[in-house]
Design an enzyme around this catalytic site. Structure first.
Site, short mmCIF file in Angstrom:
data_model
loop_
_atom_site.label_atom_id
_atom_site.label_comp_id
_atom_site.label_asym_id
_atom_site.label_seq_id
_atom_site.Cartn_x
_atom_site.Cartn_y
_atom_site.Cartn_z
N ASP A 121 0.88 -1.45 0.02
CA ASP A 121 0.11 -0.10 -0.05
C ASP A 121 0.93 1.45 0.03
O ASP A 121 0.36 2.29 -0.03
CB ASP A 121 -0.97 0.08 1.02
N SER B 248 -6.78 5.62 -0.16
CA SER B 248 -7.19 3.99 -0.81
C SER B 248 -8.29 3.90 -1.05
O SER B 248 -9.10 3.96 0.01
CB SER B 248 -5.95 2.84 -0.06
N GLN C 230 -4.87 -1.02 -7.40
CA GLN C 230 -5.46 -0.31 -6.52
C GLN C 230 -5.91 0.94 -7.28
O GLN C 230 -5.43 1.59 -8.08
CB GLN C 230 -4.51 0.31 -5.45
#
Length: 287
Positions: free
Chosen positions: A205, A229, A279
């Site tokens: 991430d 995110s 993502q």
């Protein structure tokens, strides 16, 4: 957190009831819970309900609300399916009875089959040729933007070395990709595969939305853009060890609707493809 021992302690959840666990948070320099932390903790919860030695091969998740760093996070696992070859788990994360995150994960019996992978890009600078975040802070700390400096000052269990070092004062659009070497701090030997996958997910991430931001660097930066995110998916291909630097190679095919989409591949230094990531993140210009 200063090394991998602290990270393992963060990821390993406290069991409250069968299939229900409690986790706590550590800041990475932002005011909210780091998405990678929730991802890793949710996978820890899911893996704790797998008793047939099946191995995680994919997960898909959505971030629904910003997590509060001061509140515990309760992870509840739904044992969705245990089939002949695959097991599926659904994890819900809550704070104060509000769902902040959901994840589904699939585990598979270890099997043999056909095997191929893409190759790591040639000509990538090696980590020994590059500066890490701590070295960038030491060398440029007096001139880099205040928000970036505060972010770099936080102790982390991972050292990052960007291949393409971006000058925050250059107002020009950049190619929509970024490559970052990373390595855990401390002794990362003797970790089982499940824990290695959870740690890898935590790391995944970091940095990925930068690939989308780069394409608009002439007008967009972390100070004038609201980022978060929104979802995160990951596929796990091969076993690996954290005994050397690993390369996270990311690119952004699209940005639209105040969202940026990026995908990435994670390689060992010798070129073994370990995992792939996708993502979509909020990338909203501030007024």
């Amino acid at each position: 957190m200063t090394d991998v021992t602290d990270l393992i302690e963060l990821i390993a959840l406290k069991e409250i009831h069968p299939a229900q666990f409690e986790g706590f948070s550590k800041t990475v320099g932002s005011p909210n819970v780091f998405g990678g932390q929730v991802l890793a903790q949710a996978l820890n919860a899911a893996a704790r309900t797998i008793s047939n030695k099946r191995v995680l091969h994919s997960m898909h998740s959505y971030f629904l609300e910003a997590g509060d760093l001061e509140l515990p996070i309760i992870y509840t696992v739904n044992i969705t399916r245990d089939g002949g070859s695959f097991s599926v788990r659904r994890v819900t994360a809550e704070q104060n009875d509000v769902t902040i995150f959901i994840l589904s994960a699939s585990f598979q019996n270890q099997e043999e089959g056909h095997n191929h992978q893409i190759s790591m890009a040639e000509g990538i600078k090696q980590p020994e040729e590059l500066m890490g975040w701590s070295e960038i802070l030491e060398q440029f700390g007096e001139v880099i933007p205040k928000k970036m400096k505060s972010f770099l000052e936080v102790d982390r269990p991972v050292e990052f070395k960007p291949v393409e070092l971006v000058n925050p004062f250059n107002s020009e659009d950049l190619p929509a990709f970024t490559n970052v070497w990373f390595k855990l701090k401390g002794d990362a030997s003797h970790l089982d595969l499940a824990l290695k996958q959870q740690i890898l997910t935590y790391v995944s991430d970091y940095n990925i939305l930068a690939a989308a931001m780069n394409r608009h660097a002439s007008k967009a930066h972390w100070g004038n853009t609201q980022t978060a995110s929104l979802d995160h998916s990951m596929w796990y291909f091969r076993d690996f060890d954290f005994d050397d630097w690993m390369l996270y190679s990311m690119e952004s095919p699209n940005a639209s609707g105040a969202r940026g989409f990026a995908k990435g591949n994670i390689f060992t230094r010798d070129g073994k493809l370990v995992a792939s990531v996708a993502q979509e993140g909020l990338m909203r210009p501030k007024n």
